[in-house]
Write a protein that holds these residues in place. Sequence first.
Motif, PDB file in Angstrom:
ATOM      1  N   TRP A  11      29.008   4.599  24.904  1.00  0.00           N
ATOM      2  CA  TRP A  11      29.222   3.186  24.583  1.00  0.00           C
ATOM      3  C   TRP A  11      28.477   2.288  25.559  1.00  0.00           C
ATOM      4  O   TRP A  11      27.966   1.237  25.186  1.00  0.00           O
ATOM      5  N   ALA A  12      28.437   2.692  26.833  1.00  0.00           N
ATOM      6  CA  ALA A  12      27.716   1.898  27.832  1.00  0.00           C
ATOM      7  C   ALA A  12      26.232   1.821  27.507  1.00  0.00           C
ATOM      8  O   ALA A  12      25.550   0.851  27.849  1.00  0.00           O
ATOM      9  N   LEU A  13      25.724   2.854  26.815  1.00  0.00           N
ATOM     10  CA  LEU A  13      24.310   2.897  26.417  1.00  0.00           C
ATOM     11  C   LEU A  13      24.103   2.377  24.994  1.00  0.00           C
ATOM     12  O   LEU A  13      23.041   2.583  24.400  1.00  0.00           O
ATOM     13  N   ASP A  19      31.856   2.899  14.446  1.00  0.00           N
ATOM     14  CA  ASP A  19      30.783   2.234  13.710  1.00  0.00           C
ATOM     15  C   ASP A  19      29.953   1.369  14.658  1.00  0.00           C
ATOM     16  O   ASP A  19      30.472   0.834  15.641  1.00  0.00           O
ATOM     17  N   ALA A  20      28.684   1.244  14.344  1.00  0.00           N
ATOM     18  CA  ALA A  20      27.802   0.417  15.164  1.00  0.00           C
ATOM     19  C   ALA A  20      28.284  -1.032  15.190  1.00  0.00           C
ATOM     20  O   ALA A  20      28.192  -1.716  16.225  1.00  0.00           O
ATOM     21  N   GLU A  21      28.823  -1.501  14.061  1.00  0.00           N
ATOM     22  CA  GLU A  21      29.315  -2.867  13.988  1.00  0.00           C
ATOM     23  C   GLU A  21      30.519  -3.068  14.910  1.00  0.00           C
ATOM     24  O   GLU A  21      30.666  -4.105  15.558  1.00  0.00           O
ATOM     25  N   PHE A  22      31.371  -2.042  14.944  1.00  0.00           N
ATOM     26  CA  PHE A  22      32.553  -2.113  15.824  1.00  0.00           C
ATOM     27  C   PHE A  22      32.127  -2.224  17.278  1.00  0.00           C
ATOM     28  O   PHE A  22      32.665  -3.042  18.036  1.00  0.00           O
ATOM     29  N   LEU A  23      31.166  -1.403  17.686  1.00  0.00           N
ATOM     30  CA  LEU A  23      30.700  -1.423  19.073  1.00  0.00           C
ATOM     31  C   LEU A  23      30.053  -2.760  19.407  1.00  0.00           C
ATOM     32  O   LEU A  23      30.238  -3.300  20.507  1.00  0.00           O
ATOM     33  N   LYS A  24      29.289  -3.319  18.451  1.00  0.00           N
ATOM     34  CA  LYS A  24      28.643  -4.607  18.671  1.00  0.00           C
ATOM     35  C   LYS A  24      29.676  -5.704  18.862  1.00  0.00           C
ATOM     36  O   LYS A  24      29.570  -6.533  19.779  1.00  0.00           O
ATOM     37  N   ASP A  25      30.696  -5.702  17.996  1.00  0.00           N
ATOM     38  CA  ASP A  25      31.768  -6.698  18.112  1.00  0.00           C
ATOM     39  C   ASP A  25      32.540  -6.528  19.416  1.00  0.00           C
ATOM     40  O   ASP A  25      32.920  -7.509  20.063  1.00  0.00           O
ATOM     41  N   PHE A  26      32.750  -5.284  19.788  1.00  0.00           N
ATOM     42  CA  PHE A  26      33.492  -4.983  21.016  1.00  0.00           C
ATOM     43  C   PHE A  26      32.749  -5.532  22.238  1.00  0.00           C
ATOM     44  O   PHE A  26      33.347  -6.137  23.133  1.00  0.00           O
ATOM     45  N   ASN A  27      31.434  -5.339  22.266  1.00  0.00           N
ATOM     46  CA  ASN A  27      30.632  -5.837  23.386  1.00  0.00           C
ATOM     47  C   ASN A  27      30.528  -7.358  23.379  1.00  0.00           C
ATOM     48  O   ASN A  27      30.398  -7.984  24.433  1.00  0.00           O
ATOM     49  N   GLY A  31      37.244   7.489  17.259  1.00  0.00           N
ATOM     50  CA  GLY A  31      36.352   7.320  18.392  1.00  0.00           C
ATOM     51  C   GLY A  31      36.998   6.653  19.583  1.00  0.00           C
ATOM     52  O   GLY A  31      36.678   6.965  20.728  1.00  0.00           O
ATOM     53  N   THR A  32      37.910   5.725  19.325  1.00  0.00           N
ATOM     54  CA  THR A  32      38.535   4.986  20.420  1.00  0.00           C
ATOM     55  C   THR A  32      39.689   5.744  21.048  1.00  0.00           C
ATOM     56  O   THR A  32      39.840   5.778  22.270  1.00  0.00           O
ATOM     57  N   VAL A  33      40.520   6.363  20.213  1.00  0.00           N
ATOM     58  CA  VAL A  33      41.721   7.040  20.716  1.00  0.00           C
ATOM     59  C   VAL A  33      41.576   8.556  20.684  1.00  0.00           C
ATOM     60  O   VAL A  33      42.193   9.261  21.482  1.00  0.00           O
ATOM     61  N   GLY A  34      40.728   9.071  19.793  1.00  0.00           N
ATOM     62  CA  GLY A  34      40.573  10.521  19.669  1.00  0.00           C
ATOM     63  C   GLY A  34      40.323  11.251  20.981  1.00  0.00           C
ATOM     64  O   GLY A  34      40.981  12.264  21.266  1.00  0.00           O
ATOM     65  N   PRO A  35      39.404  10.759  21.843  1.00  0.00           N
ATOM     66  CA  PRO A  35      39.158  11.466  23.115  1.00  0.00           C
ATOM     67  C   PRO A  35      40.377  11.517  24.019  1.00  0.00           C
ATOM     68  O   PRO A  35      40.445  12.354  24.932  1.00  0.00           O
ATOM     69  N   MET A  36      41.364  10.627  23.785  1.00  0.00           N
ATOM     70  CA  MET A  36      42.561  10.610  24.634  1.00  0.00           C
ATOM     71  C   MET A  36      43.624  11.596  24.162  1.00  0.00           C
ATOM     72  O   MET A  36      44.676  11.721  24.805  1.00  0.00           O
ATOM     73  N   LEU A  37      43.376  12.285  23.045  1.00  0.00           N
ATOM     74  CA  LEU A  37      44.362  13.277  22.586  1.00  0.00           C
ATOM     75  C   LEU A  37      44.505  14.428  23.578  1.00  0.00           C
ATOM     76  O   LEU A  37      45.515  15.127  23.589  1.00  0.00           O
ATOM     77  N   ILE A  38      43.497  14.618  24.408  1.00  0.00           N
ATOM     78  CA  ILE A  38      43.549  15.699  25.389  1.00  0.00           C
ATOM     79  C   ILE A  38      44.226  15.248  26.678  1.00  0.00           C
ATOM     80  O   ILE A  38      44.392  16.042  27.607  1.00  0.00           O
ATOM     81  N   TRP A  39      44.659  13.993  26.733  1.00  0.00           N
ATOM     82  CA  TRP A  39      45.237  13.473  27.966  1.00  0.00           C
ATOM     83  C   TRP A  39      46.568  14.128  28.335  1.00  0.00           C
ATOM     84  O   TRP A  39      46.853  14.312  29.515  1.00  0.00           O
ATOM     85  N   VAL A  40      47.388  14.456  27.366  1.00  0.00           N
ATOM     86  CA  VAL A  40      48.663  15.105  27.687  1.00  0.00           C
ATOM     87  C   VAL A  40      48.437  16.469  28.346  1.00  0.00           C
ATOM     88  O   VAL A  40      48.962  16.727  29.435  1.00  0.00           O
ATOM     89  N   PRO A  41      47.655  17.373  27.718  1.00  0.00           N
ATOM     90  CA  PRO A  41      47.386  18.637  28.421  1.00  0.00           C
ATOM     91  C   PRO A  41      46.624  18.424  29.732  1.00  0.00           C
ATOM     92  O   PRO A  41      46.847  19.147  30.706  1.00  0.00           O
ATOM     93  N   TRP A  42      45.726  17.428  29.767  1.00  0.00           N
ATOM     94  CA  TRP A  42      45.014  17.137  31.006  1.00  0.00           C
ATOM     95  C   TRP A  42      45.992  16.767  32.126  1.00  0.00           C
ATOM     96  O   TRP A  42      45.935  17.308  33.232  1.00  0.00           O
ATOM     97  N   GLY A  43      46.913  15.857  31.833  1.00  0.00           N
ATOM     98  CA  GLY A  43      47.885  15.435  32.839  1.00  0.00           C
ATOM     99  C   GLY A  43      48.793  16.565  33.284  1.00  0.00           C
ATOM    100  O   GLY A  43      49.065  16.728  34.478  1.00  0.00           O
ATOM    101  N   VAL A  44      49.246  17.369  32.335  1.00  0.00           N
ATOM    102  CA  VAL A  44      50.119  18.497  32.673  1.00  0.00           C
ATOM    103  C   VAL A  44      49.383  19.510  33.547  1.00  0.00           C
ATOM    104  O   VAL A  44      49.904  19.994  34.556  1.00  0.00           O
ATOM    105  N   LEU A  45      48.158  19.836  33.167  1.00  0.00           N
ATOM    106  CA  LEU A  45      47.374  20.802  33.937  1.00  0.00           C
ATOM    107  C   LEU A  45      47.040  20.269  35.333  1.00  0.00           C
ATOM    108  O   LEU A  45      47.053  21.031  36.307  1.00  0.00           O
ATOM    109  N   LEU A  46      46.755  18.978  35.438  1.00  0.00           N
ATOM    110  CA  LEU A  46      46.485  18.394  36.744  1.00  0.00           C
ATOM    111  C   LEU A  46      47.722  18.474  37.628  1.00  0.00           C
ATOM    112  O   LEU A  46      47.635  18.781  38.831  1.00  0.00           O
ATOM    113  N   GLY A  47      48.883  18.200  37.049  1.00  0.00           N
ATOM    114  CA  GLY A  47      50.124  18.316  37.805  1.00  0.00           C
ATOM    115  C   GLY A  47      50.379  19.743  38.266  1.00  0.00           C
ATOM    116  O   GLY A  47      50.792  19.979  39.413  1.00  0.00           O
TER     117      GLY A  47
END
Length: 353
Positions: free
Chosen positions: A206-208, A215-223, A317-333
């Motif tokens: 997204w930074a690039l 969608d490209a339109e979503f990213l444009k509006d977001f920026n 795209g916005t929330v999907g990558p965060m689905l791994i956050w629960v196992p990530w947090g548990v494993l980090l703990g």
Amino acid sequence: MNSISPLMKRGTEKSLKNWPSWIGYVAAAWSLLYGAIHLYWLFQGEGYPFNNDSLGYFSAMITYLPAKVGGIVFVILCFCGFGLGISIQKSLEIIFLRRVFLIFAWVFASFLLLFIPDISLIAVMAYAFLFKFAFNWLMFNQIICIIGALLWILTAVVYYRRTHIACGYCGRAEEGKPFLLLRWARQITIIAAIAPLPYALTRFAWALNIPLGVDAEFLKDFNTINPMAQLTEWVFGTICVAGGILTLGLIMKWGEIFPRWFPFIGSKRVPILLAVIPASIVAIAITAAGVVFTFSFFAVTFHLLPADGVLLGSISGTVGPMLIWVPWGVLLGLAALAYYYRRRGQCVHCGRK
């Protein structure tokens, strides 16, 4: 006055070292006080903290309950916790009652950790790197609940050790086997270090201006809406990568001894809590936020909650990558816990290694 201060200091240090003897009373006192506050809110008192609509789909799970229902749940849990917290200070002979207490303690702690916090805690940690700070009563209440959860976890651990003839301070028994977690510590830590990379990849894209997952339109509006969006994405992605590298320190030599090039502290041993406490705090915040993100993702995807077309089209795209956050947090703990058990050394109370 000078002669009293050292005595007070030694008394305080001794009390802290004897924490297994009083942790249950503190958990019970916390439950009584917090239950009384919810009783006040139940009778129309001001300041009820779970009506925050500003976060929308990213609000805490408790916000989906009506205020009165949530208040009643808290009052019952807290007052039951107070009664159990006092009663278990004496060992219960009936095994069934022991199990009831342990189940209650863990369920209560999980409720406080997973259903009370929203995404605010992890957001504040991330935005602090952009020198943006926001703290209010809602977040303070979440911290109070997390403290209560930790008190109940420690109470459950101490009670389990006491009823299983183990040291209340370290958990070692006379003929104890090596802690199972230590056998898998390396694998758990590596997975925990890799886990944030999908989220970081999305943010770098997204930074690039690459519309990865959206969608490209979503990213444009977001920026357009947020002029600092690209800088924010670079910072968030970098934080995740840096966090993954620091996680590897839990199994690497430089995670135990500071590198020689470190000014003033080079070649000195890393204090155990310097690694464990930050990793544990981040693990709790990530796991709690992960629960919220996971719920919102499936609630929107399966139309359990109303959502507009823009949100439906961008949820993967916005929330999907965060689905791994629960196992990530548990494993980090778990990685932080394994690091602590590996480095703690001989117990000064029971003498076991």
